[in-house]
Design a protein around this motif. Structure first.
Motif: not given
Length: 261
Positions: A104-106, A114-119, A140-149
């Motif tokens: 699954v490539d979410p 451009h938004r292509l899907g919904v969580v 980040a969208a799937l967990t609701g937390r920032e993912v930047d490192d």
């Protein structure tokens, strides 16, 4: 020898660099026969997405029945699903055991933004995934937390793996640094996969190509860690081969076939 058959369930990319078109290129480049189920038609090129037309769930279901009723599919990957209703069709097939070795490539947001899907659509499939391959923005969208490192990628991979997929790979191509670091989580083990960062604007479709390559290797019998490692090497070759290309004015495609090797 009869080639292995792979199935991609995703949207089209009229520019050819991502989506169904990229997946079929990867399948062919790695020696597999590709079949497809189209979920949406997009108008896009290397500069961005201009329009998206989701297909009706019934049309998606009919394509699935046609392919799965005739071919023995060794592995399946999903990309852009578009709508929760389409995700329900695909999730039902997965629940019924019709989508083996599911990757699954979410796909939620294109490189252009451009938004292509919904969580919610992606979440319907995650419990049935052998491997899920979110990038940092998708994690980040799937967990609701920032993912930047990398540290945040580890936390996200562990959280997502606890929610259903057998393995999760959070890809770090968009994180700054001299290396492109991906985080693989599965079987209670977290592994960091490192590769040199390639200086190129030809990065369109890296996520699609990565997940498609994993699916091929799984169909050939690789265990997940080996499949993920081989896919990362394949994408690195594609990035390196295309770095001097002049295809399009924006983020161009990978060298899927090793033309520049």
């Amino acid at each position: 020898m009869t080639p292995r058959t792979l199935l991609t369930i995703a949207g089209s990319d009229s520019g050819g660099g991502a989506g169904i078109q990229a997946d079929l290129k990867v399948f062919a480049a790695l020696g597999a026969y590709g079949t497809s189920v189209l979920t949406a038609v997009t108008a896009q090129n290397t500069r961005g997405v201009d329009a998206v037309l989701p297909l009706p769930p019934r049309t998606v279901a009919e394509q699935l029945d046609s392919v799965l009723g005739d071919f023995t599919v060794g592995a399946v990957k999903t990309g852009m699903l578009g709508t929760p209703a389409v995700a329900d069709v695909v999730a039902e097939a997965a629940r019924d055991g019709r989508l083996p070795q599911l990757v699954v490539d979410p796909v939620l947001v294109a490189t252009s933004g451009h938004r292509l899907g919904v969580v919610g659509a992606v979440e319907r499939l995650l419990p049935y995934a052998r491997v899920a391959t979110p990038n940092c923005a998708e994690a980040a969208a799937l967990t609701g937390r920032e993912v930047d490192d990398v540290a945040a990628m580890v936390v996200a991979a562990e959280a997502l793996a606890a929610g259903g997929p057998e393995y999760v790979v959070v890809t770090g191509g968009d994180v700054d640094g001299d290396e492109a670091v991906d985080v693989l989580r599965g079987g209670g083990v977290t592994t960091l996969l490192r590769a040199p960062r390639v200086d190129t604007r030809h990065t369109h479709g890296t996520g699609c190509s990565f997940s498609a390559a994993i699916a091929v290797r799984l169909a050939l019998g690789d265990p997940v860690p080996a499949a993920v490692g081989a896919a990362k090497e394949y994408v690195l070759r594609g990035l390196t081969g295309a770095r001097s290309w002049e295809l399009g004015a924006g983020r161009g495609p990978l060298d899927h076939f090793g033309w520049s090797a």
